[in-house]
Scaffold this active site. Structure first.
Site, PDB file in Angstrom:
ATOM      1  N   LYS A  67       0.897  -1.113  -0.124  1.00  0.00           N
ATOM      2  CA  LYS A  67       0.054  -0.021   0.031  1.00  0.00           C
ATOM      3  C   LYS A  67       0.867   1.307   0.195  1.00  0.00           C
ATOM      4  CE  LYS A  67      -4.225  -1.946   2.053  1.00  0.00           C
ATOM      5  NZ  LYS A  67      -5.160  -1.526   3.206  1.00  0.00           N
ATOM      6  N   ASP A 103     -10.807   2.834   1.466  1.00  0.00           N
ATOM      7  CA  ASP A 103     -11.111   2.552   2.934  1.00  0.00           C
ATOM      8  C   ASP A 103     -11.598   3.951   3.391  1.00  0.00           C
ATOM      9  OD1 ASP A 103      -9.972  -0.033   2.931  1.00  0.00           O
ATOM     10  OD2 ASP A 103      -8.244   0.760   3.793  1.00  0.00           O
TER      11      ASP A 103
END
Length: 282
Positions: A67, A103
């Site tokens: 990420k 997210d």
């Protein structure tokens, strides 16, 4: 080969993303597919180079440990992802590879009915200060919440708060919330209180989150981003106390829906989310 998207990580076999996206592709009648692709850290640059040249590739979700590592390999980073410091969705846009963080939107999705209301004050207690907590904290901060961070590592908690509003008075050790307090809660009418578990505590194979409910305001929403098990000990106790409870599947499906829209240009067919949840829990 038909159009496709995928999720990459190391390891990756455990990912539920293919099940979610294939369910929606079938429901929407889209002739495309979605895969889980094992990409090791030293293969990341080569993976992106090969996908740039593939006209059928619609993008990828990104999970541990890529990420942060993927960010300098992209042409552009969405401002929200840049603030969070993590990318979990990459989409080809013209000649560019663009990084997003789904997210943020996924976490807020089940809270939207409450966020649409007007409140005198909004307060969140976020337990944990890891990668997921950063997206959660920024999302809540942008919705006008005052945020308290409880973490085992106070340096992590300070670093988390530094992203939006440094304040030593609004961080505390995680075990502070395990100890009962004698506190006479004031009138919470017009106040939106949210308590969020972003740690792995309560997940299958881990001990429960040590939270004493004397720290929880009356009528608070308890939100646990853990989804295995679906009902963690934290959520079970919240329900016993008559509090509103949100489980981790809500965020998992919400962030996947944001990615699906970016990949295929249409909204995910959400009319049968209950059937999707049943598949995920089977």
């Amino acid at each position: 080969m038909k159009a496709y998207a995928e999720v990459i990580g190391d390891p990756i076999a455990h990912s539920k993303s293919p099940l979610i996206h294939r369910h929606w592709l079938a429901a929407a009648g889209i002739d495309a597919d979605y895969f889980a692709t094992h990409v090791k850290p030293d293969e990341l640059a080569g993976f992106l180079a090969s996908r740039r040249a593939d006209p059928q590739w619609r993008g990828c979700n990104v999970t541990i440990p890529h990420k942060q590592a993927i960010m300098p390999l992209l042409d552009r980073i969405d401002p929200a992802a840049a603030r969070i410091g993590a990318v979990n969705c990459v989409v080809p846009e013209g000649d560019e590879l663009v990084g997003y963080n789904t997210d943020y939107a996924g976490f807020l999705e089940p809270l939207q009915p409450m966020l649409a209301e007007t409140h005198l004050f909004r307060m969140a207690r976020i337990l944990g200060a890891g990668g997921a907590a950063k997206a959660v904290a920024l999302a809540l901060h942008d919705q006008g919440f005052t945020i308290v961070v409880g973490a085992r590592n106070l340096d992590q908690a300070r670093a988390l708060r530094a992203n939006f509003a440094p304040d030593e008075k609004l961080i505390a050790p995680l075990d502070h919330f395990a100890t009962p307090i004698a506190f006479d809660w004031d009138n919470r009418d017009g106040i939106l209180d949210v308590v969020v578990n972003t740690t792995s505590l309560g997940m299958k194979g881990y001990p429960p989150l040590p939270l004493d409910f004397s720290h929880v305001p009356p009528n608070a929403i308890i939100y646990d981003i853990v989804y295995a098990p679906l009902e963690t000990p934290l959520l079970a106790e919240a329900k016993q106390r008559g509090l509103r409870a949100i489980n981790g599947l809500a965020m998992l499906i919400g962030q996947a829906a944001d990615a699906f829209r970016r990949f295929y240009g249409v909204d995910a067919p959400r009319q049968d989310d209950e059937a999707l949840q049943a598949k995920l829990l089977a």
